[in-house]
Design an enzyme around this catalytic site. Structure first.
Site, PDB file in Angstrom:
ATOM      1  N   ARG A 239      14.233  26.329  -7.745  1.00  0.00           N
ATOM      2  CA  ARG A 239      13.611  27.629  -7.979  1.00  0.00           C
ATOM      3  C   ARG A 239      12.476  27.820  -6.985  1.00  0.00           C
ATOM      4  NH1 ARG A 239      17.549  28.539 -10.288  1.00  0.00           N
ATOM      5  NH2 ARG A 239      17.887  29.340 -12.400  1.00  0.00           N
ATOM      6  N   GLU A 268      12.723  37.022  -5.367  1.00  0.00           N
ATOM      7  CA  GLU A 268      14.076  37.252  -4.860  1.00  0.00           C
ATOM      8  C   GLU A 268      14.518  38.665  -5.181  1.00  0.00           C
ATOM      9  OE1 GLU A 268      16.562  34.122  -6.422  1.00  0.00           O
ATOM     10  OE2 GLU A 268      15.443  32.583  -5.349  1.00  0.00           O
ATOM     11  N   HIS A 287      20.197  32.419  -2.507  1.00  0.00           N
ATOM     12  CA  HIS A 287      20.407  31.827  -3.843  1.00  0.00           C
ATOM     13  C   HIS A 287      21.904  31.741  -4.178  1.00  0.00           C
ATOM     14  CE1 HIS A 287      18.300  31.224  -7.968  1.00  0.00           C
ATOM     15  NE2 HIS A 287      19.366  30.460  -7.849  1.00  0.00           N
TER      16      HIS A 287
HETATM   17  O1  LIG Z   1      20.117  28.880  -9.741  1.00  0.00           O
HETATM   18  C1  LIG Z   1      21.147  28.818 -10.341  1.00  0.00           C
HETATM   19  C2  LIG Z   1      21.280  28.218 -11.623  1.00  0.00           C
HETATM   20  O2  LIG Z   1      20.263  27.912 -12.266  1.00  0.00           O
HETATM   21  O3  LIG Z   1      22.419  28.026 -12.065  1.00  0.00           O
END
Ligand SMILES: O=CC(=O)O
Length: 321
Positions: A239, A268, A287
């Site tokens: 994150r 984001e 991401h």
């Molecule tokens: O970032 C993606 C997830 O947490 O699956």
């Protein structure tokens, strides 16, 4: 009796939810790209029995006050920092996530990002496509070795362990930091546990895979980057808020560390004018850790299975503990 109502906060392919229509009423936000807007979410949460949410949906205590019938929130992600778990629990709402099904896929992406950053793959691609390749040269786009280097994994959960297995295949030395020791990774892969500061000083690649919690927020800050080797490469696939991006920018710009590979950002989507995007030694991705067709379908199936189980008064497969 009315069918239980499931609201899905992003458009998902019909084939994954069609069958459910027999037993459930299904509502869905119509866009695949745009997140559900706040007023729709507030309205839907007030009438839904189940929600299938994205990591972009912030489900906080205030929003949960509107939930009248809600029994389950199935988050399409392994991380669930977007949901106020305590507030959900206080209302008797079960929260589920999608561990396991995305482990290997996310580890593939994390290791690819590490490789791409070390060997300057994206820069090299841009270099050719922008017409920069005039001659071969001994140090043209020379990067860093990966094999036989030391990888420092911060957050040795399922994905951390899967990244460690890949690192082993590249004959890397594996050190890690985690809330608790992981004896099986130590035994099977020869990984060594280090205190956080020690890991920062030791690793050639520092890979952040820790979930975002109050303890991990901004754990990578000015002090952490200052302890890393000047040749270190920092990878973040967990994150964005685990990292102070201003401090990361300074560390890269001042050559305190060598490069960074980032799949996640503090905000984001990251602003196109963000200073980090001006640095050639930063490789960035939007991401996409678990973004393969196979895995995304399995994640959706798992969310729907969890929803069905809770609505049928059974224990879901992957509740958030
Ligand atoms: O970032 C993606 C997830 O947490 O699956």
């Amino acid at each position: 009796m009315a069918k239980p109502y499931i609201y899905i906060t992003r458009r998902l392919p019909e084939k994954v939810w069609k069958e459910l229509k027999r037993d459930y009423e299904i509502g869905m936000w119509p866009s695949e790209e745009e997140p559900v807007d706040a007023s729709t979410l507030k309205y839907e949460i007030s009438r839904a029995d189940a929600l299938l949410t994205m990591l972009t949906d912030r489900i906080d205590a205030d929003l949960l006050k509107n939930a009248e019938n809600l029994q389950v929130i199935a988050n399409l992600a392994v991380g669930y920092d977007n949901i106020d778990i305590e507030a959900a629990k206080a209302k008797g709402i079960t929260v589920t996530n999608t561990p396991d099904v995305l482990t290997e896929t996310t580890a593939d992406l994390t290791f690819s990002l590490l490789m791409a950053t070390a060997r300057r793959i994206v820069e090299a691609n841009q270099f050719i496509k922008q017409g920069g390749w005039k001659n071969w040269a001994p140090f043209l786009l020379a990067g860093s070795d990966v094999h036989h280097k030391t990888i420092g994994i911060v957050g040795m959960g399922r994905i951390g362990a899967a990244v460690a297995r890949r690192a082993k295949g590249f004959s890397m030395d594996i050190v890690y930091h985690n809330r608790s020791r992981r004896m099986e990774v130590e035994k099977d892969l020869g990984a060594r546990y280090l205190e956080f500061d020690e890991l920062l000083k030791t690793a050639d690649f520092v890979v952040c895979l820790a979930p975002l919690t109050t303890n991990t927020k901004y754990m990578f800050n000015k002090e952490s980057f200052a302890q890393m080797k000047s040749t270190a490469i920092f990878i973040n696939a967990s994150r964005g808020k685990n990292v102070d991006e201003n401090a990361l920018f300074e560390a890269l710009a001042n050559e305190q560390i060598a490069a960074a590979g980032l799949d996640v950002f503090e905000i984001e989507p990251i602003d196109n004018n963000h200073p980090l995007l001006t640095l050639s030694q930063v490789t960035c991705l939007p991401h996409i850790g678990s973004a393969t067709m196979e895995t995304r379908e399995q994640m959706i199936e798992l969310c729907l299975e969890n929803i069905k189980l809770v609505l049928n008064h059974r224990r879901p497969l992957t509740p958030v503990s």
